[in-house]
Scaffold this active site. Structure first.
Site, PDB file in Angstrom:
ATOM      1  CD  GLU A  48      27.582  48.604  46.645  1.00  0.00           C
ATOM      2  OE1 GLU A  48      26.637  48.824  45.861  1.00  0.00           O
ATOM      3  OE2 GLU A  48      28.200  47.526  46.689  1.00  0.00           O
ATOM      4  CG  ASP A 165      33.796  44.967  45.640  1.00  0.00           C
ATOM      5  OD1 ASP A 165      34.436  44.324  44.782  1.00  0.00           O
ATOM      6  OD2 ASP A 165      32.556  45.103  45.608  1.00  0.00           O
ATOM      7  CG  HIS A 269      30.440  41.802  48.852  1.00  0.00           C
ATOM      8  ND1 HIS A 269      31.516  41.799  47.991  1.00  0.00           N
ATOM      9  CD2 HIS A 269      29.457  42.491  48.207  1.00  0.00           C
ATOM     10  CE1 HIS A 269      31.210  42.446  46.883  1.00  0.00           C
ATOM     11  NE2 HIS A 269      29.969  42.880  46.984  1.00  0.00           N
TER      12      HIS A 269
END
Length: 280
Positions: A48, A165, A269
């Protein structure tokens, strides 16, 4: 966030970290660059990034100047997705995507081959779609999973680790509020069954963090910014390093680098870091 354990006589030869940065430009300004300057790992998988290649290189310029090599899969949609791999040495080969035309340019999968004394190791960065029940986003997630499963099977006989992820909490131990999320994307029965297959003996992959931390809640890797989720450790474990058995058998240690306090977070995260006794 703390660095991995210092080298010792029992130190692993290959260490890999993975983190969803939730936007690389924002993370770079909050602490990602400082973490990269301190870490001793050999490879870092990012997810991301939300950046094209030019933006990514600009955000990570101090790390690249310090010697990191960067490979990336930029997203076709501006400001969405994006994965990258930073390595201490130049990769032997780089591949974007996993052969599924729909997902070839979406910035969700990238793998590099690293030449080591013990043989070539494939290190991959994955950002599996998050999904949303009852929407096209969930349908996209399930198409991705269906296409990705046979590709994972094709890698299972080698030495490989897929970091990233995965957007699925596999078991009740991987989600603090599992009872309240039984109908939520990321904890749906068929998603968890998909993980069961991938992690079965026939699937050929090992959740190396869970193998090192059996029978305990977490360690969680994602916490909402809302409320006091982080302070109460009310998180999800959705970031994994899944290794083939050849590599999983060499794991020395595995940990989640959870920030000491909320104010020190540079992403929602935390890095997942694993040491392998595999000569780099």
């Amino acid at each position: 966030m703390s660095a991995p354990p210092p080298p010792s006589i029992d130190s692993p030869h290959l260490s890999v970290s993975s983190v969803n940065v939730n936007g690389v430009r924002a993370a770079a300004g909050k602490g990602l660059l400082a973490w990269l300057a301190e870490t001793t790992v050999d490879a870092v998988c990012l997810q991301e990034t939300r950046a094209d290649d030019t933006q990514l290189r600009k955000a990570l310029a101090p790390a690249l100047d310090a010697g990191w090599h960067l490979e990336s899969a930029e997203p076709a949609l501006k400001g969405r997705n994006g994965v990258a791999v930073l390595t201490r040495s130049q990769p032997k080969a780089v591949r974007v995507g996993f052969g599924a035309p729909e997902f070839e340019d979406c910035g969700r999968y990238l793998e590099v081959d690293l030449a080591t004394a013990d043989g070539v190791v494939t290190v991959a960065s994955l950002y599996l779609p998050s999904g949303e029940v009852g929407t096209p986003r969930q349908e996209e997630k399930e198409r991705f999973m269906a296409d990705f499963e046979p590709y994972l099977a094709s890698l299972a006989d080698g030495a490989a680790v897929v970091c990233g992820d995965w957007n699925i909490a596999h078991t009740e131990s991987d989600l603090k509020n599992w009872k309240g999320n039984r109908k939520s994307s990321g904890f749906l029965p068929h998603e968890r069954e998909w993980m069961d297959r991938v992690l079965s003996p026939a699937g050929g992959w090992v959740d190396v963090v869970r193998a090192q931390h059996p029978g305990v809640p977490g360690p969680y890797t994602w916490w909402s910014y809302r409320g006091r989720a982080f302070d109460n450790d009310a998180g999800w474990r959705i970031d994994y390093q899944l290794a083939t058995r050849a590599l999983a058998d060499t794991v020395a240690w595995a940990r989640v680098e959870r920030a000491a306090e909320h104010a020190l977070r540079w992403s929602d995260h935390a890095p997942v870091t694993v040491g392998y006794r595999w000569a780099s």
